[in-house]
Design a protein around this motif. Structure first.
Motif, PDB file in Angstrom:
ATOM      1  N   GLY A  15      54.921  -3.553 -21.306  1.00 28.80           N
ATOM      2  CA  GLY A  15      54.636  -2.186 -20.886  1.00 28.80           C
ATOM      3  C   GLY A  15      53.505  -2.144 -19.878  1.00 28.80           C
ATOM      4  N   THR A  16      53.591  -1.213 -18.949  1.00 28.22           N
ATOM      5  CA  THR A  16      52.491  -0.938 -18.025  1.00 28.22           C
ATOM      6  C   THR A  16      52.024   0.483 -18.289  1.00 28.22           C
ATOM      7  OG1 THR A  16      53.404  -2.422 -16.343  1.00 28.22           O
ATOM      8  CG2 THR A  16      51.765  -0.811 -15.616  1.00 28.22           C
ATOM      9  N   LEU A  17      50.856   0.577 -18.886  1.00 32.09           N
ATOM     10  CA  LEU A  17      50.278   1.854 -19.295  1.00 32.09           C
ATOM     11  C   LEU A  17      49.346   2.369 -18.202  1.00 32.09           C
ATOM     12  CD1 LEU A  17      49.296   4.039 -21.391  1.00 32.09           C
ATOM     13  CD2 LEU A  17      47.659   2.292 -22.174  1.00 32.09           C
ATOM     14  N   THR A  18      49.522   3.610 -17.799  1.00 27.23           N
ATOM     15  CA  THR A  18      48.604   4.260 -16.865  1.00 27.23           C
ATOM     16  C   THR A  18      47.936   5.428 -17.584  1.00 27.23           C
ATOM     17  OG1 THR A  18      49.979   3.679 -14.963  1.00 27.23           O
ATOM     18  CG2 THR A  18      48.353   5.430 -14.653  1.00 27.23           C
ATOM     19  N   GLU A  40      44.932   1.190 -15.398  1.00 32.66           N
ATOM     20  CA  GLU A  40      46.236   0.587 -15.659  1.00 32.66           C
ATOM     21  C   GLU A  40      46.070  -0.594 -16.597  1.00 32.66           C
ATOM     22  OE1 GLU A  40      49.564  -0.009 -12.576  1.00 32.66           O
ATOM     23  OE2 GLU A  40      48.752  -2.041 -12.849  1.00 32.66           O
ATOM     24  N   GLU A  76      58.014   0.840 -29.225  1.00 34.83           N
ATOM     25  CA  GLU A  76      57.667   1.843 -28.222  1.00 34.83           C
ATOM     26  C   GLU A  76      57.184   3.132 -28.897  1.00 34.83           C
ATOM     27  OE1 GLU A  76      61.103   2.277 -25.763  1.00 34.83           O
ATOM     28  OE2 GLU A  76      61.003   0.216 -25.003  1.00 34.83           O
ATOM     29  N   VAL A  93      53.613   2.695 -30.261  1.00 30.58           N
ATOM     30  CA  VAL A  93      52.581   2.734 -29.222  1.00 30.58           C
ATOM     31  C   VAL A  93      52.338   4.168 -28.765  1.00 30.58           C
ATOM     32  CG1 VAL A  93      52.052   2.048 -26.848  1.00 30.58           C
ATOM     33  CG2 VAL A  93      52.987   0.371 -28.441  1.00 30.58           C
ATOM     34  N   HIS A  94      53.405   4.909 -28.509  1.00 28.32           N
ATOM     35  CA  HIS A  94      53.246   6.304 -28.087  1.00 28.32           C
ATOM     36  C   HIS A  94      52.497   7.107 -29.145  1.00 28.32           C
ATOM     37  CE1 HIS A  94      55.449   6.534 -24.298  1.00 28.32           C
ATOM     38  NE2 HIS A  94      56.365   5.721 -24.809  1.00 28.32           N
ATOM     39  N   TYR A  96      48.725  10.100 -20.256  1.00 32.04           N
ATOM     40  CA  TYR A  96      49.186   8.762 -19.876  1.00 32.04           C
ATOM     41  C   TYR A  96      50.684   8.752 -19.573  1.00 32.04           C
ATOM     42  CZ  TYR A  96      51.470   8.396 -24.431  1.00 32.04           C
ATOM     43  OH  TYR A  96      52.297   8.600 -25.496  1.00 32.04           O
ATOM     44  N   SER A  97      51.117   7.624 -19.016  1.00 31.44           N
ATOM     45  CA  SER A  97      52.545   7.317 -18.870  1.00 31.44           C
ATOM     46  C   SER A  97      52.703   5.815 -19.085  1.00 31.44           C
ATOM     47  CB  SER A  97      53.070   7.713 -17.489  1.00 31.44           C
ATOM     48  OG  SER A  97      52.376   7.005 -16.471  1.00 31.44           O
ATOM     49  N   ILE A  98      53.889   5.396 -19.515  1.00 33.02           N
ATOM     50  CA  ILE A  98      54.174   3.972 -19.729  1.00 33.02           C
ATOM     51  C   ILE A  98      55.503   3.618 -19.069  1.00 33.02           C
ATOM     52  CG2 ILE A  98      54.524   2.097 -21.383  1.00 33.02           C
ATOM     53  CD1 ILE A  98      53.013   3.652 -23.452  1.00 33.02           C
ATOM     54  N   TRP A 113      58.201   0.859 -19.396  1.00 32.09           N
ATOM     55  CA  TRP A 113      58.594  -0.174 -20.342  1.00 32.09           C
ATOM     56  C   TRP A 113      59.588  -1.140 -19.716  1.00 32.09           C
ATOM     57  CZ3 TRP A 113      56.025  -0.625 -24.770  1.00 32.09           C
ATOM     58  CH2 TRP A 113      55.426   0.508 -25.338  1.00 32.09           C
TER      59      TRP A 113
END
Length: 380
Positions: free
Chosen positions: A183-186, A256, A273, A276-277, A287-289, A291
């Motif tokens: 995942g790339t979390l912003t 990020e 998923e 984590v959310h 935030y946004s992810i 996946w």
């Protein structure tokens, strides 16, 4: 078995850094075509894939491998050019020697010898090669499996030659792998001056408690799940955090975070998923992810392939293999969901992805006979 050394050298000499095949598959296709194999090239995007098969019907036995390699790193750090194969002290050096051009060469020799000795063998024997295993693994075996599902091609047994051995050839038989989810979390904040934090919102500070919770969680505790005892624990790891404008007096507007799960069969990607959310929502983050589901876990239970591989490894290598599910991932994760029995067996992995990667010549010379005998137990 000098031929397996020469073929490995020819493959190493082709600088096939992902996703470039650099002519490896063409070389193999020519050899196997001359041995009577049906050749099918399956390119997807920039990736080359090769399917070479002999015989017909079931059972279908497939050798699975890749012709791509990881980058060399600083060439000057190598004792010799990584794409000029070099033999020193009983070892063959070069990028891909162990991971996995030595195994691919051994596949070819095993297949040539098998069909020469058993031209009327039962079922189908084949090799599937890709140039996209070390990279994103999007247009390689993943796409080939989609093609197979559409065309009705099935697989009963699959052996991949990933370098699995630890200290001695044959001391480990991989019978499963954990799944992988990235995942790339912003995390979004409000940029501002560090002297006036009340006028900004620091996304790094906001993210830290949530990340600490995710890192500290024992993911398998309280979840008695099937197959858990046969796998290493589920692991959450952060691989990169990036934020900032380059100035030390600016609170950044975003942070990020790149992370990865390696998870056992008790979990599915969608469940992780959601977990984590839920954690990020509890901490009130904006935030946004993005996946990326790399592949679900798999386990090959006791069956014909696992028994055959074990018997041959004991007889040919003189050691009872440790049968486990450790390590990272491989393209076997795409074959197992087809209903195939899947195992992994190859050279010692101590030097893979490193400077001065190498394979011992005596191990390399023994591999074709090991692979051939496993096929013979299942198709003759």
């Amino acid at each position: 078995m000098q031929d397996v050394i020469e073929l490995t050298r020819e493959l190493i000499a082709r600088p096939s850094v992902t996703p470039d095949d650099a002519g490896c598959q063409a070389l193999i296709a020519e050899r196997l075509g001359n041995a009577g194999f049906r050749i099918e090239h399956l390119p997807f995007g920039p990736v080359k894939n090769l399917w070479a098969a002999h015989g017909s019907g079931s059972p279908v036995f497939v050798f699975l491998g890749h012709t791509d390699v990881v980058p060399t790193g600083p060439v000057e750090a190598w004792a010799s050019d990584p794409f000029v194969p070099s033999i020193r002290d009983g070892k063959l050096y070069g990028r891909g020697a162990a991971d996995m051009k030595g195994s691919v060469a051994a596949f070819v020799l095993a297949l040539e010898e098998f069909v020469a000795a058993h031209p009327q063998h039962r079922g189908t024997v084949a090799v599937l090669l890709t140039s996209d295993e070390e990279g994103d693994a999007i247009d390689g075996v993943r796409r080939v499996v989609e093609h197979f599902r559409a065309s009705g091609q099935h697989i009963d047994y699959c052996l991949t030659g990933e370098p699995s051995s630890k200290e001695k050839l044959g001391d480990l038989l991989r019978v499963g792998r954990r799944g992988t989810l990235s995942g790339t979390l912003t995390v979004r904040g409000i940029q501002g001056h560090v002297a006036y934090p009340e006028k900004a919102r620091n996304p790094i500070h906001q993210a830290m408690p949530a990340l600490a919770e995710l890192c500290g969680r024992r993911w398998d505790e309280g979840f008695p799940r099937e197959g858990e005892a046969l796998f290493p624990p589920t692991s959450f790891q952060i691989s990169n955090i990036h934020a900032g404008t380059g100035a030390n007096n600016v609170i950044p507007g975003a942070c990020e975070v790149v992370f990865n799960f390696r998870y056992n069969p008790g979990w599915r990607a969608a469940e992780l998923e959601r977990e984590v959310h839920a954690a990020l929502d509890r901490h009130g983050l904006e935030y946004s992810i993005a996946w990326h589901r790399g592949g679900e876990p798999f386990l090959t239970g006791e069956g014909a392939l696992r028994r055959a591989a074990r018997e041959v490894m004991i007889a040919r290598c003189g050691v009872v293999p440790d049968e486990n599910t450790g390590g990272g991932t491989s393209d076997a994760r795409f074959i197992a969901p087809m209903g195939a029995e899947v195992v992994e067996m190859g050279p010692i992995n101590a030097s893979i992805h490193k400077v001065d990667e190498h394979v011992a010549l005596d191990e390399l010379q023994r591999l074709p006979a090991i692979y051939r005998e496993i096929v013979e137990k299942l198709l003759t």
